[in-house]
Design a protein around this motif. Structure first.
Motif, PDB file in Angstrom:
ATOM      1  N   GLY A   7      -6.789 -25.039 -51.429  1.00  0.00           N
ATOM      2  CA  GLY A   7      -6.920 -26.016 -50.336  1.00  0.00           C
ATOM      3  C   GLY A   7      -6.254 -25.231 -49.049  1.00  0.00           C
ATOM      4  N   LEU A   8      -5.011 -24.474 -49.180  1.00  0.00           N
ATOM      5  CA  LEU A   8      -4.464 -23.590 -48.117  1.00  0.00           C
ATOM      6  C   LEU A   8      -5.445 -22.625 -47.578  1.00  0.00           C
ATOM      7  CD1 LEU A   8      -1.958 -22.916 -46.626  1.00  0.00           C
ATOM      8  CD2 LEU A   8      -1.284 -21.331 -48.457  1.00  0.00           C
ATOM      9  N   VAL A   9      -5.994 -21.791 -48.569  1.00  0.00           N
ATOM     10  CA  VAL A   9      -6.972 -20.679 -47.971  1.00  0.00           C
ATOM     11  C   VAL A   9      -8.248 -21.559 -47.365  1.00  0.00           C
ATOM     12  CG1 VAL A   9      -8.329 -18.908 -48.670  1.00  0.00           C
ATOM     13  CG2 VAL A   9      -6.278 -19.197 -49.762  1.00  0.00           C
ATOM     14  N   ALA A  10      -8.818 -22.466 -47.974  1.00  0.00           N
ATOM     15  CA  ALA A  10      -9.999 -23.097 -47.310  1.00  0.00           C
ATOM     16  C   ALA A  10      -9.398 -24.032 -45.885  1.00  0.00           C
ATOM     17  CB  ALA A  10     -10.359 -24.105 -48.341  1.00  0.00           C
ATOM     18  N   GLY A  11      -8.573 -24.563 -46.033  1.00  0.00           N
ATOM     19  CA  GLY A  11      -8.121 -25.241 -44.551  1.00  0.00           C
ATOM     20  C   GLY A  11      -7.908 -24.220 -43.497  1.00  0.00           C
ATOM     21  N   LEU A  12      -6.973 -23.443 -43.775  1.00  0.00           N
ATOM     22  CA  LEU A  12      -6.644 -22.254 -42.645  1.00  0.00           C
ATOM     23  C   LEU A  12      -7.828 -21.311 -42.391  1.00  0.00           C
ATOM     24  CD1 LEU A  12      -3.015 -20.910 -43.418  1.00  0.00           C
ATOM     25  CD2 LEU A  12      -3.823 -22.762 -41.856  1.00  0.00           C
ATOM     26  N   VAL A  45      -5.113 -33.582 -49.280  1.00  0.00           N
ATOM     27  CA  VAL A  45      -3.852 -33.581 -48.446  1.00  0.00           C
ATOM     28  C   VAL A  45      -3.791 -32.286 -47.820  1.00  0.00           C
ATOM     29  CG1 VAL A  45      -1.447 -33.435 -48.358  1.00  0.00           C
ATOM     30  CG2 VAL A  45      -2.766 -35.295 -49.348  1.00  0.00           C
ATOM     31  N   VAL A  46      -3.866 -31.060 -48.816  1.00  0.00           N
ATOM     32  CA  VAL A  46      -3.477 -29.827 -48.553  1.00  0.00           C
ATOM     33  C   VAL A  46      -4.644 -29.332 -47.613  1.00  0.00           C
ATOM     34  CG1 VAL A  46      -3.373 -27.641 -49.439  1.00  0.00           C
ATOM     35  CG2 VAL A  46      -2.045 -29.565 -50.512  1.00  0.00           C
ATOM     36  N   PHE A  47      -5.965 -29.514 -48.184  1.00  0.00           N
ATOM     37  CA  PHE A  47      -7.126 -29.120 -47.307  1.00  0.00           C
ATOM     38  C   PHE A  47      -7.156 -29.589 -45.870  1.00  0.00           C
ATOM     39  CE2 PHE A  47     -11.843 -29.568 -46.491  1.00  0.00           C
ATOM     40  CZ  PHE A  47     -11.939 -28.126 -45.846  1.00  0.00           C
ATOM     41  N   ALA A  48      -7.088 -30.964 -45.926  1.00  0.00           N
ATOM     42  CA  ALA A  48      -7.303 -31.612 -44.498  1.00  0.00           C
ATOM     43  C   ALA A  48      -5.896 -31.217 -43.669  1.00  0.00           C
ATOM     44  CB  ALA A  48      -7.416 -33.053 -44.547  1.00  0.00           C
ATOM     45  N   GLY A  49      -4.735 -31.189 -44.323  1.00  0.00           N
ATOM     46  CA  GLY A  49      -3.424 -30.679 -43.564  1.00  0.00           C
ATOM     47  C   GLY A  49      -3.496 -29.433 -43.005  1.00  0.00           C
ATOM     48  N   THR A  50      -3.782 -28.741 -43.638  1.00  0.00           N
ATOM     49  CA  THR A  50      -3.927 -27.210 -43.460  1.00  0.00           C
ATOM     50  C   THR A  50      -5.066 -27.053 -41.983  1.00  0.00           C
ATOM     51  OG1 THR A  50      -5.157 -26.615 -45.216  1.00  0.00           O
ATOM     52  CG2 THR A  50      -2.777 -26.272 -45.326  1.00  0.00           C
ATOM     53  N   LEU A  51      -5.992 -27.647 -42.546  1.00  0.00           N
ATOM     54  CA  LEU A  51      -7.089 -27.391 -41.493  1.00  0.00           C
ATOM     55  C   LEU A  51      -6.626 -27.953 -40.188  1.00  0.00           C
ATOM     56  CD1 LEU A  51     -10.234 -27.057 -40.345  1.00  0.00           C
ATOM     57  CD2 LEU A  51     -10.724 -29.265 -41.529  1.00  0.00           C
ATOM     58  N   VAL A  52      -6.185 -29.375 -39.869  1.00  0.00           N
ATOM     59  CA  VAL A  52      -5.623 -29.875 -38.849  1.00  0.00           C
ATOM     60  C   VAL A  52      -4.402 -28.935 -38.283  1.00  0.00           C
ATOM     61  CG1 VAL A  52      -4.685 -31.830 -37.824  1.00  0.00           C
ATOM     62  CG2 VAL A  52      -6.311 -31.971 -39.471  1.00  0.00           C
ATOM     63  N   ALA A  53      -3.493 -28.564 -39.084  1.00  0.00           N
ATOM     64  CA  ALA A  53      -2.437 -27.950 -38.494  1.00  0.00           C
ATOM     65  C   ALA A  53      -3.004 -26.470 -38.121  1.00  0.00           C
ATOM     66  CB  ALA A  53      -1.204 -27.615 -39.743  1.00  0.00           C
ATOM     67  N   GLY A  54      -3.812 -25.794 -38.889  1.00  0.00           N
ATOM     68  CA  GLY A  54      -4.590 -24.607 -38.309  1.00  0.00           C
ATOM     69  C   GLY A  54      -5.343 -24.754 -37.022  1.00  0.00           C
ATOM     70  N   LEU A  55      -5.857 -25.544 -36.642  1.00  0.00           N
ATOM     71  CA  LEU A  55      -6.673 -26.013 -35.243  1.00  0.00           C
ATOM     72  C   LEU A  55      -5.650 -26.289 -34.311  1.00  0.00           C
ATOM     73  CD1 LEU A  55      -9.220 -28.418 -36.581  1.00  0.00           C
ATOM     74  CD2 LEU A  55      -9.589 -25.922 -36.103  1.00  0.00           C
ATOM     75  N   LEU A  56      -4.451 -26.687 -34.585  1.00  0.00           N
ATOM     76  CA  LEU A  56      -3.393 -26.982 -33.534  1.00  0.00           C
ATOM     77  C   LEU A  56      -2.722 -25.612 -33.308  1.00  0.00           C
ATOM     78  CD1 LEU A  56      -1.543 -29.991 -34.948  1.00  0.00           C
ATOM     79  CD2 LEU A  56      -3.173 -29.959 -32.756  1.00  0.00           C
ATOM     80  N   VAL A  57      -2.419 -24.585 -34.229  1.00  0.00           N
ATOM     81  CA  VAL A  57      -1.599 -23.496 -34.016  1.00  0.00           C
ATOM     82  C   VAL A  57      -2.633 -22.265 -33.760  1.00  0.00           C
ATOM     83  CG1 VAL A  57       0.096 -24.115 -35.520  1.00  0.00           C
ATOM     84  CG2 VAL A  57      -1.658 -22.821 -36.599  1.00  0.00           C
ATOM     85  N   VAL A  58      -3.719 -22.273 -33.796  1.00  0.00           N
ATOM     86  CA  VAL A  58      -4.754 -21.261 -33.443  1.00  0.00           C
ATOM     87  C   VAL A  58      -5.664 -21.773 -32.395  1.00  0.00           C
ATOM     88  CG1 VAL A  58      -6.451 -19.476 -34.312  1.00  0.00           C
ATOM     89  CG2 VAL A  58      -4.397 -20.334 -35.858  1.00  0.00           C
ATOM     90  N   PRO A  59      -5.791 -21.210 -31.379  1.00  0.00           N
ATOM     91  CA  PRO A  59      -4.516 -20.628 -30.649  1.00  0.00           C
ATOM     92  C   PRO A  59      -3.162 -21.312 -30.231  1.00  0.00           C
ATOM     93  CG  PRO A  59      -6.104 -20.873 -29.047  1.00  0.00           C
ATOM     94  CD  PRO A  59      -6.708 -21.259 -30.432  1.00  0.00           C
ATOM     95  N   ASP A  60      -2.363 -20.485 -30.113  1.00  0.00           N
ATOM     96  CA  ASP A  60      -1.243 -21.189 -29.588  1.00  0.00           C
ATOM     97  C   ASP A  60      -1.299 -21.934 -28.299  1.00  0.00           C
ATOM     98  OD1 ASP A  60       2.097 -21.674 -30.555  1.00  0.00           O
ATOM     99  OD2 ASP A  60       1.871 -21.457 -28.389  1.00  0.00           O
TER     100      ASP A  60
END
Length: 847
Positions: free
Chosen positions: A57-62, A147-162
């Motif tokens: 989930g982490l690898v797929a989301g990010l 939770v992991v897939f959607a959470g890391t996807l949303v968080a990744g979209l927020l931090v990339v780019p900063d």
């Protein structure tokens, strides 16, 4: 280059690359947050499979987040593209990662993908209706994968780019960790000992404190990186710039970190103490099935209502299909006794009594029975008639099929099935209560069940322990067992049950007017009605054993079996008596209410049922557990052919006793319920001390409240003390030059705390020009002379510098410039000003 291209280039330069330092830092924080979320959710599953789910989930989301940024998916169309891609990736990964049991073939694969997609919506409720830990059962890992897939996807979209809204990734990270807390157990993790320190709730502290430290560390590093980039751009092309020494910056960061550390330490110290004074609750503690079972009355207490004249011939349900191998259909299994009645146990923390869902699909094994049950007018209720060995959830039909599918639950040991589906319209007895839920006439369902495996008394062996009931509360039961002189083993228990049934007499009513002709006719010719009282409380069961003990003692050791008949009742009383008898001997027991089918052994007095089960076929029996965990079925219905001939004190039995057709009998009323208290109980002596328990409890809560308040105020108190100490240290420095520079630092801190500045510019004169205050110009000139002049400043110069600071603070306070006084005192801006670029907050907008 077109205007649009220039704007895009400027935006890309401003936002940065997906692989710049700040973006990589944000991705690292998301990885750490996922680790804490996995630790928080471990007690929910306790399966190594969840580690694979978290990693994938982490690898797929990010990965999807980085791809979306590289391909510049933005706007409404970009958002839709991201959602579509996420659903596609989820559908491709959910089965091999979260539902490995669906990899058996194409049909199972399609069903697994369907269950995975459906689990996004309904999987959360399944988590609350299964016993912990969940392991890899069915599709329970789907919610965690979401939770992991959607959470890391949303968080990744927020931090990339900063960007400026990247800090919202902290909210997503905390939400991921909250999954394990919300859907986990209400029990805290076991404390651990680290040297001389006892660490309570280590898992909760690690997740909470560790997650907070990770978030603060990322935010501080992110701000520092942003400041470094801004300063590099601002000083590009210049020879040099002045700034604070590295030691000063380190000290200020240490002060800020100290405040955070104090708050964390205080919270870690107070939270465990507070947790001991109040129950921690999770969602699964208020699960609807358990609440419905607790609210429902005991079905055994309504046993006799099935034998009334208007209910005995009413059909409860019809059976259509092959029931070969299935001997009994259960209504409810009652294993909890409180001295008043047997109830269905429903402890959410007990793996055997927790109610859970069953998978909808099952492949019948050879020998399994498959038949349909159709509820008739005779029954409406929470309890779902079903055989013991259900292979899958019933396949409901009819207009309420969807609600019944969703509402069906079964106890973890498979002994009781319920439906919490709301009853339609006028059959709902009370909105929101257990009486308004269940099945009713017209509901039908197919069941697939394994065949019953009846065991004899020989399977019981010797009891595993001593008596599990208070013998002092059951003196008549103990006396009767002692009179029988039987060993405490399976053979002795079997003989006691046989004697109990043979010396009892079947009756379903208290008066002959209440007796239904139907069940009297069912007893056969020659049956003599004798009244019996309902209920199965301790007092009622003790009255039954009292009758048996008195009759045996008065009849003497040479009395025949017919002369020892004395106890009057039906399955309600004799099932409770047999269950308590088993517990007295050391066996675990429970009472079952249900119907015997055609394949079961016939029991005189209660007819079995075949195509239709009516109220007159309702029975109760007892199940006794052997030390190896197997349940042995014990029928308890008393005989009805020999009526009791109760002996009074002083009477003797005739030498040639006979069984008259209508004996002149006297029925003993049950003794009144006894109470542990008495009206004649002695009053406490006059010199008895006052109980201070309530006062101590109040004082404990008051003390805890004060400690909590002090914990909340501690950071503010420390902040005020640190600010006063910083100001005093600058003022009393030994070197006059250090005191002069300290006066300037103090003035800048005052401006920053009041919101007039966000930080210091490259030079003091530039800073004074930006703030636009005369005192700032005067002090900047004085400090420049003190620092760069050939002669060192005198103590008088230092005193003059601090006089300017004091005068400026008074002027700002009197003029009411900037924030309010309390906000100024509690502001952290002066501690954090070195990590932000300088700018005047009240400057005029650029023209």
């Amino acid at each position: 280059m077109t205007a649009a291209s220039r704007r895009r280039a400027a935006r890309d330069e401003r936002q940065g690359s997906p692989f710049d330092a700040r973006s990589l830092l944000g991705l690292g924080y998301v990885v750490v947050a996922t680790v804490f979320a996995t630790i928080a959710a471990w007690p929910v599953y306790a399966s190594p499979r969840m580690l694979l789910v978290a990693l994938v989930g982490l690898v797929a989301g990010l990965g999807l987040a980085v791809v979306a940024r590289l391909l510049r998916w933005s706007g409404v169309l970009g958002a839709l593209t991201i959602v579509g891609a996420a659903l596609l990736v989820f559908a491709l990964l959910v089965v091999p990662v979260a539902i490995p049991s669906a990899l058996g073939g194409p049909a199972r694969l399609v069903a697994g993908v369907r269950d995975g997609l459906v689990g996004i919506v309904v999987g959360w409720k399944q988590l609350l209706t299964l016993s912990l830990p969940l392991g890899e059962y069915q599709a329970v890992l789907v919610p965690f994968f979401v939770v992991v897939f959607a959470g890391t996807l949303v968080a990744g979209l927020l931090v990339v780019p900063d960007r400026r809204w990247s800090p919202f990734a902290v909210v997503v990270a905390f939400a991921m960790s909250a999954f394990g807390i919300v859907f986990g157990s209400s029990e805290l993790s076991e404390p651990i000992v680290l040297g001389p320190v006892l660490v309570p709730a280590p898992r909760e502290l690690l997740v909470g404190v560790g997650g907070l430290i990770a978030a603060i560390t990322w935010l501080l590093l992110r701000s520092r990186s942003a400041r470094r980039i801004a300063l590099a751009r601002a000083t590009a092309g210049t020879v040099q710039r002045s700034g604070l020494s590295g030691w000063v910056a380190v000290r200020r960061r240490l002060l800020a970190a100290g405040l955070v550390a104090l708050a964390l330490i205080a919270g870690a110290a107070v939270a465990p103490a507070a947790a001991q004074l109040a129950d921690r609750s999770a969602l699964r503690d208020a699960v609807e099935p358990e609440l419905a079972v607790r609210q429902a009355p005991s079905p055994l207490s309504a046993y006799r209502s099935a034998f009334t004249s208007d209910a005995i011939d009413r059909a409860w349900f019809a059976i259509d299909g092959d029931t070969a191998g299935v001997e009994r259909v259960r209504i409810a299994t009652l294993d909890q006794y409180d001295g008043e009645m047997f109830q269905v146990a429903s402890d959410p923390d007990d793996a055997d009594t927790r109610f859970m869902r069953l998978p909808r699909a099952a492949v019948p094994e050879p020998g399994d029975a498959r038949f349909e049950l159709t509820i008739d007018d005779g029954y409406t209720g929470l309890w779902v008639p079903a055989p013991l060995g259900l292979e899958a959830a019933p396949d409901f039909g009819g207009p309420r099929a969807s609600a019944l599918d969703d509402g069906f639950h079964r106890s973890a040991d498979g002994s009781t099935s319920i439906s919490i589906a709301p009853l339609p319209g006028d059959r709902a007895a009370g909105a929101g209560s257990s009486l308004s839920r269940g099945i009713t006439a017209g509901d039908r369902y197919d069941v697939v069940a394994a065949p019953d495996e009846p065991l004899g008394f020989d399977a019981l062996g010797a009891p595993a322990g001593s008596s599990s009931i208070d013998e002092e509360s059951y003196p008549a039961l103990a006396d009767w067992v002692e009179l029988q002189a039987q060993p405490r083993d399976a053979a002795g228990f079997a003989e006691l049950v046989e004697r109990l049934r043979a010396r009892g007499y079947l009756s379903h009513a208290a008066t002959e007017d209440d007796a239904a002709a139907g069940w009297i006719e069912q007893m056969g010719p020659g049956y003599v009605f004798l009244p019996s009282y309902s209920g199965h409380s301790t007092a009622r069961i003790e009255a039954l054993f009292t009758q048996l003990v008195d009759q045996q003692r008065l009849a003497g050791p040479e009395a025949s079996d017919a002369a020892l008949v004395a106890g009057v009742g039906d399955d309600e009383q004799f099932a409770a008596a047999t269950a308590l008898l088993a517990r007295y001997l050391g066996y675990e027991s429970r009472v079952v209410l249900g119907f015997r089918l055609a394949g079961a052994e016939e029991v005189a007095g209660v007819e079995g049922c075949d195509a239709s089960c009516t109220g007159g076929s309702l029975a109760a029996w007892v199940e006794v557990r052997s030390p190896n965990g197997e349940w042995v079925t014990v029928d308890v219905t008393p005989q009805h052919e020999v009526a009791p001939n109760l002996i009074k004190e002083g009477e003797q039995l005739p030498q040639h006793p006979t069984s008259p057709d209508r004996p002149d009998t006297d029925t003993l009323d049950p003794p009144p319920a006894q109470s542990d208290s008495s009206d004649s109980q002695a009053t406490p002596p006059e010199g008895e001390t006052v109980d201070l328990g309530a006062l101590l409890a109040v004082l404990r809560w008051v003390g805890l409240g004060l400690a909590a308040v002090l914990c909340l105020l501690l950071p503010f108190v420390v902040l005020l003390v640190v600010k006063a100490w910083r100001r005093h240290r600058r003022r009393v420095a030994d070197d006059p030059e250090v005191r002069v520079v300290g006066a300037w630092d103090q003035l800048i801190d005052d401006y920053v705390d009041r919101g007039l500045l966000a930080g210091e510019s490259a030079t003091r004169l530039a800073t004074a020009a930006r703030v636009g205050r005369p005192a700032a110009h005067e002090l900047a000139a004085l400090v420049e002379r003190a620092v760069f002049a050939g002669d060192p400043p005198s103590p008088a110069d230092a005193d003059a510098a601090w006089a300017i600071v004091d005068g400026e603070r008074t002027a700002l306070r009197e003029e009411g410039i900037g924030r309010r006084p309390l906000a100024v005192r509690l502001s952290l801006a002066s501690f954090l000003r070195t990590i932000r670029p300088a700018r005047v907050l009240t400057e005029e907008p650029a023209r």
